[in-house]
Scaffold this motif. Sequence first.
Motif, PDB file in Angstrom:
ATOM      1  N   SER A  27       0.822  -1.201   0.000  1.00 13.99           N
ATOM      2  CA  SER A  27       0.000   0.000   0.000  1.00 13.99           C
ATOM      3  C   SER A  27       0.862   1.259   0.000  1.00 13.99           C
ATOM      4  CB  SER A  27      -0.923  -0.018   1.221  1.00 13.99           C
ATOM      5  OG  SER A  27      -1.630   1.188   1.322  1.00 13.99           O
ATOM      6  N   LEU A  28       1.875   1.280   0.835  1.00 14.74           N
ATOM      7  CA  LEU A  28       2.735   2.460   0.920  1.00 14.74           C
ATOM      8  C   LEU A  28       3.571   2.624  -0.348  1.00 14.74           C
ATOM      9  CD1 LEU A  28       3.456   4.842   2.666  1.00 14.74           C
ATOM     10  CD2 LEU A  28       5.207   3.443   3.750  1.00 14.74           C
ATOM     11  N   LEU A  29       4.120   1.530  -0.863  1.00 15.87           N
ATOM     12  CA  LEU A  29       4.904   1.622  -2.100  1.00 15.87           C
ATOM     13  C   LEU A  29       4.036   2.082  -3.266  1.00 15.87           C
ATOM     14  CD1 LEU A  29       7.141  -1.523  -1.627  1.00 15.87           C
ATOM     15  CD2 LEU A  29       7.942   0.849  -1.790  1.00 15.87           C
TER      16      LEU A  29
ATOM     17  N   ARG B 219      10.364   2.908   3.473  1.00 13.69           N
ATOM     18  CA  ARG B 219      10.866   2.055   4.557  1.00 13.69           C
ATOM     19  C   ARG B 219      10.922   2.836   5.873  1.00 13.69           C
ATOM     20  NH1 ARG B 219      15.689   0.627   2.506  1.00 13.69           N
ATOM     21  NH2 ARG B 219      16.650   2.364   3.572  1.00 13.69           N
ATOM     22  N   ALA B 220      11.324   4.106   5.798  1.00 12.94           N
ATOM     23  CA  ALA B 220      11.405   4.940   7.000  1.00 12.94           C
ATOM     24  C   ALA B 220      10.024   5.259   7.578  1.00 12.94           C
ATOM     25  CB  ALA B 220      12.141   6.235   6.685  1.00 12.94           C
ATOM     26  N   LEU B 221       9.009   5.291   6.736  1.00  8.46           N
ATOM     27  CA  LEU B 221       7.673   5.694   7.176  1.00  8.46           C
ATOM     28  C   LEU B 221       6.731   4.532   7.469  1.00  8.46           C
ATOM     29  CD1 LEU B 221       7.065   8.638   4.696  1.00  8.46           C
ATOM     30  CD2 LEU B 221       7.761   8.765   7.090  1.00  8.46           C
ATOM     31  N   VAL B 222       7.063   3.352   7.007  1.00  9.94           N
ATOM     32  CA  VAL B 222       6.108   2.247   7.037  1.00  9.94           C
ATOM     33  C   VAL B 222       5.692   1.839   8.453  1.00  9.94           C
ATOM     34  CG1 VAL B 222       7.735   0.290   6.989  1.00  9.94           C
ATOM     35  CG2 VAL B 222       5.493   0.092   5.866  1.00  9.94           C
ATOM     36  N   ASN B 223       6.542   2.035   9.439  1.00 10.98           N
ATOM     37  CA  ASN B 223       6.151   1.657  10.804  1.00 10.98           C
ATOM     38  C   ASN B 223       5.559   2.841  11.582  1.00 10.98           C
ATOM     39  OD1 ASN B 223       8.545   2.987  11.126  1.00 10.98           O
ATOM     40  ND2 ASN B 223       9.400   1.560  12.605  1.00 10.98           N
ATOM     41  N   LYS B 224       5.191   3.878  10.858  1.00  9.66           N
ATOM     42  CA  LYS B 224       4.478   5.043  11.396  1.00  9.66           C
ATOM     43  C   LYS B 224       5.195   5.685  12.587  1.00  9.66           C
ATOM     44  CE  LYS B 224       0.280   3.006   9.690  1.00  9.66           C
ATOM     45  NZ  LYS B 224      -0.907   2.269   9.950  1.00  9.66           N
ATOM     46  N   PRO B 225       6.425   6.112  12.376  1.00  9.03           N
ATOM     47  CA  PRO B 225       7.186   6.697  13.487  1.00  9.03           C
ATOM     48  C   PRO B 225       6.620   8.060  13.895  1.00  9.03           C
ATOM     49  CG  PRO B 225       8.338   7.057  11.435  1.00  9.03           C
ATOM     50  CD  PRO B 225       7.157   6.163  11.119  1.00  9.03           C
TER      51      PRO B 225
ATOM     52  N   ALA C 229       9.952  14.455  -6.840  1.00  7.25           N
ATOM     53  CA  ALA C 229      10.134  15.289  -5.650  1.00  7.25           C
ATOM     54  C   ALA C 229       8.787  15.817  -5.163  1.00  7.25           C
ATOM     55  CB  ALA C 229      11.086  16.436  -5.944  1.00  7.25           C
ATOM     56  N   THR C 230       7.958  16.272  -6.080  1.00  8.73           N
ATOM     57  CA  THR C 230       6.631  16.765  -5.714  1.00  8.73           C
ATOM     58  C   THR C 230       5.799  15.644  -5.106  1.00  8.73           C
ATOM     59  OG1 THR C 230       6.701  18.469  -7.415  1.00  8.73           O
ATOM     60  CG2 THR C 230       4.523  17.847  -6.602  1.00  8.73           C
ATOM     61  N   LEU C 231       5.862  14.460  -5.695  1.00  8.32           N
ATOM     62  CA  LEU C 231       5.143  13.294  -5.172  1.00  8.32           C
ATOM     63  C   LEU C 231       5.593  12.996  -3.744  1.00  8.32           C
ATOM     64  CD1 LEU C 231       3.274  10.771  -5.639  1.00  8.32           C
ATOM     65  CD2 LEU C 231       5.352   9.603  -6.414  1.00  8.32           C
ATOM     66  N   VAL C 232       6.899  12.967  -3.511  1.00  7.06           N
ATOM     67  CA  VAL C 232       7.437  12.666  -2.182  1.00  7.06           C
ATOM     68  C   VAL C 232       7.021  13.731  -1.171  1.00  7.06           C
ATOM     69  CG1 VAL C 232       9.586  12.529  -0.840  1.00  7.06           C
ATOM     70  CG2 VAL C 232       9.333  11.211  -2.950  1.00  7.06           C
ATOM     71  N   ILE C 233       7.100  14.988  -1.556  1.00  7.96           N
ATOM     72  CA  ILE C 233       6.694  16.075  -0.657  1.00  7.96           C
ATOM     73  C   ILE C 233       5.219  15.912  -0.280  1.00  7.96           C
ATOM     74  CG2 ILE C 233       6.302  18.568  -0.484  1.00  7.96           C
ATOM     75  CD1 ILE C 233       8.785  18.856  -2.413  1.00  7.96           C
ATOM     76  N   ASP C 234       4.374  15.658  -1.276  1.00  7.25           N
ATOM     77  CA  ASP C 234       2.943  15.487  -1.021  1.00  7.25           C
ATOM     78  C   ASP C 234       2.682  14.303  -0.091  1.00  7.25           C
ATOM     79  OD1 ASP C 234       2.393  17.644  -2.664  1.00  7.25           O
ATOM     80  OD2 ASP C 234       1.775  16.411  -4.379  1.00  7.25           O
ATOM     81  N   ILE C 235       3.374  13.204  -0.337  1.00  4.15           N
ATOM     82  CA  ILE C 235       3.169  12.000   0.478  1.00  4.15           C
ATOM     83  C   ILE C 235       3.665  12.220   1.901  1.00  4.15           C
ATOM     84  CG2 ILE C 235       3.856   9.592   0.808  1.00  4.15           C
ATOM     85  CD1 ILE C 235       3.852   9.385  -2.293  1.00  4.15           C
ATOM     86  N   MET C 236       4.831  12.834   2.054  1.00  7.76           N
ATOM     87  CA  MET C 236       5.350  13.092   3.401  1.00  7.76           C
ATOM     88  C   MET C 236       4.388  13.994   4.175  1.00  7.76           C
ATOM     89  SD  MET C 236       9.437  13.380   2.635  1.00  7.76           S
ATOM     90  CE  MET C 236       9.980  13.579   4.326  1.00  7.76           C
ATOM     91  N   LYS C 237       3.872  15.007   3.523  1.00  2.00           N
ATOM     92  CA  LYS C 237       2.926  15.917   4.165  1.00  2.00           C
ATOM     93  C   LYS C 237       1.658  15.152   4.561  1.00  2.00           C
ATOM     94  CE  LYS C 237       1.770  20.365   4.851  1.00  2.00           C
ATOM     95  NZ  LYS C 237       2.483  21.288   5.668  1.00  2.00           N
ATOM     96  N   SER C 238       1.123  14.359   3.658  1.00  2.94           N
ATOM     97  CA  SER C 238      -0.085  13.586   3.908  1.00  2.94           C
ATOM     98  C   SER C 238       0.116  12.569   5.030  1.00  2.94           C
ATOM     99  CB  SER C 238      -0.515  12.882   2.624  1.00  2.94           C
ATOM    100  OG  SER C 238      -1.567  11.993   2.857  1.00  2.94           O
ATOM    101  N   LEU C 239       1.211  11.812   4.951  1.00  2.00           N
ATOM    102  CA  LEU C 239       1.472  10.793   5.962  1.00  2.00           C
ATOM    103  C   LEU C 239       1.780  11.423   7.313  1.00  2.00           C
ATOM    104  CD1 LEU C 239       3.561   8.181   3.941  1.00  2.00           C
ATOM    105  CD2 LEU C 239       1.158   8.055   4.606  1.00  2.00           C
ATOM    106  N   GLY C 240       2.411  12.585   7.305  1.00  2.00           N
ATOM    107  CA  GLY C 240       2.666  13.289   8.554  1.00  2.00           C
ATOM    108  C   GLY C 240       1.370  13.595   9.274  1.00  2.00           C
ATOM    109  N   GLN C 241       0.377  14.042   8.517  1.00  2.00           N
ATOM    110  CA  GLN C 241      -0.929  14.337   9.105  1.00  2.00           C
ATOM    111  C   GLN C 241      -1.662  13.047   9.486  1.00  2.00           C
ATOM    112  OE1 GLN C 241      -2.538  16.724   5.941  1.00  2.00           O
ATOM    113  NE2 GLN C 241      -1.540  18.577   6.662  1.00  2.00           N
ATOM    114  N   GLU C 242      -1.587  12.058   8.605  1.00  2.00           N
ATOM    115  CA  GLU C 242      -2.299  10.794   8.836  1.00  2.00           C
ATOM    116  C   GLU C 242      -1.729  10.011  10.019  1.00  2.00           C
ATOM    117  OE1 GLU C 242      -2.818   6.693   6.286  1.00  2.00           O
ATOM    118  OE2 GLU C 242      -2.738   8.574   5.188  1.00  2.00           O
ATOM    119  N   PHE C 243      -0.399   9.933  10.122  1.00  2.35           N
ATOM    120  CA  PHE C 243       0.257   9.138  11.156  1.00  2.35           C
ATOM    121  C   PHE C 243       0.622   9.958  12.392  1.00  2.35           C
ATOM    122  CE2 PHE C 243       2.361   6.322   7.653  1.00  2.35           C
ATOM    123  CZ  PHE C 243       1.142   5.743   7.360  1.00  2.35           C
ATOM    124  N   GLY C 244       0.511  11.289  12.310  1.00  8.67           N
ATOM    125  CA  GLY C 244       0.949  12.126  13.417  1.00  8.67           C
ATOM    126  C   GLY C 244       2.467  12.193  13.507  1.00  8.67           C
ATOM    127  N   THR C 245       3.130  12.058  12.361  1.00  8.99           N
ATOM    128  CA  THR C 245       4.594  12.073  12.305  1.00  8.99           C
ATOM    129  C   THR C 245       5.099  13.499  12.150  1.00  8.99           C
ATOM    130  OG1 THR C 245       4.632   9.883  11.284  1.00  8.99           O
ATOM    131  CG2 THR C 245       6.602  11.230  11.008  1.00  8.99           C
TER     132      THR C 245
END
Length: 127
Positions: free
Chosen positions: A23-25, A53-59, A76-92
């Motif tokens: 799912s994450l990949l 790999r760094a994000l999969v365990n929801k740190p 780069a845009t994809l990664v930025i968007d995903i990091m922002k989204s996962l940060g909000q979703e996982f509380g990272t």
Amino acid sequence: ALENVTLILELNKFKNPEKEAKSLLDRFGLKHRLNNLPSQLSGGEQQRVAIARALVNKPKLVIADEPTASLDSESATLVIDIMKSLGQEFGTTFVIATHDQRMADRCDRTIALFDGHIQEEALKWVS
């Protein structure tokens, strides 16, 4: 790529590690590269696998040094968007060192350094 991300989940005894990793990949645009070895991936794809790999365990905290440095602008845009989204979703919380202004502009808070000193005029907080 899939084994690379799944291993972290297996070591931490997550349920359905392969499903989580896939799912994450997929979110990182790597669904078609799941069974490729690192040598068969581009530098940008390798970078995205490493970030997954760094994000999969929801740190709670991720410290990233130039996470978009080796990526083309689309990746780069994809990664930025995903990091922002996962940060909000996982509380990272992400602490990022970057020269990529696109990434800095998307951050909630930025601190600019020049010759090792904080540039007061370059502090930015987003409410």
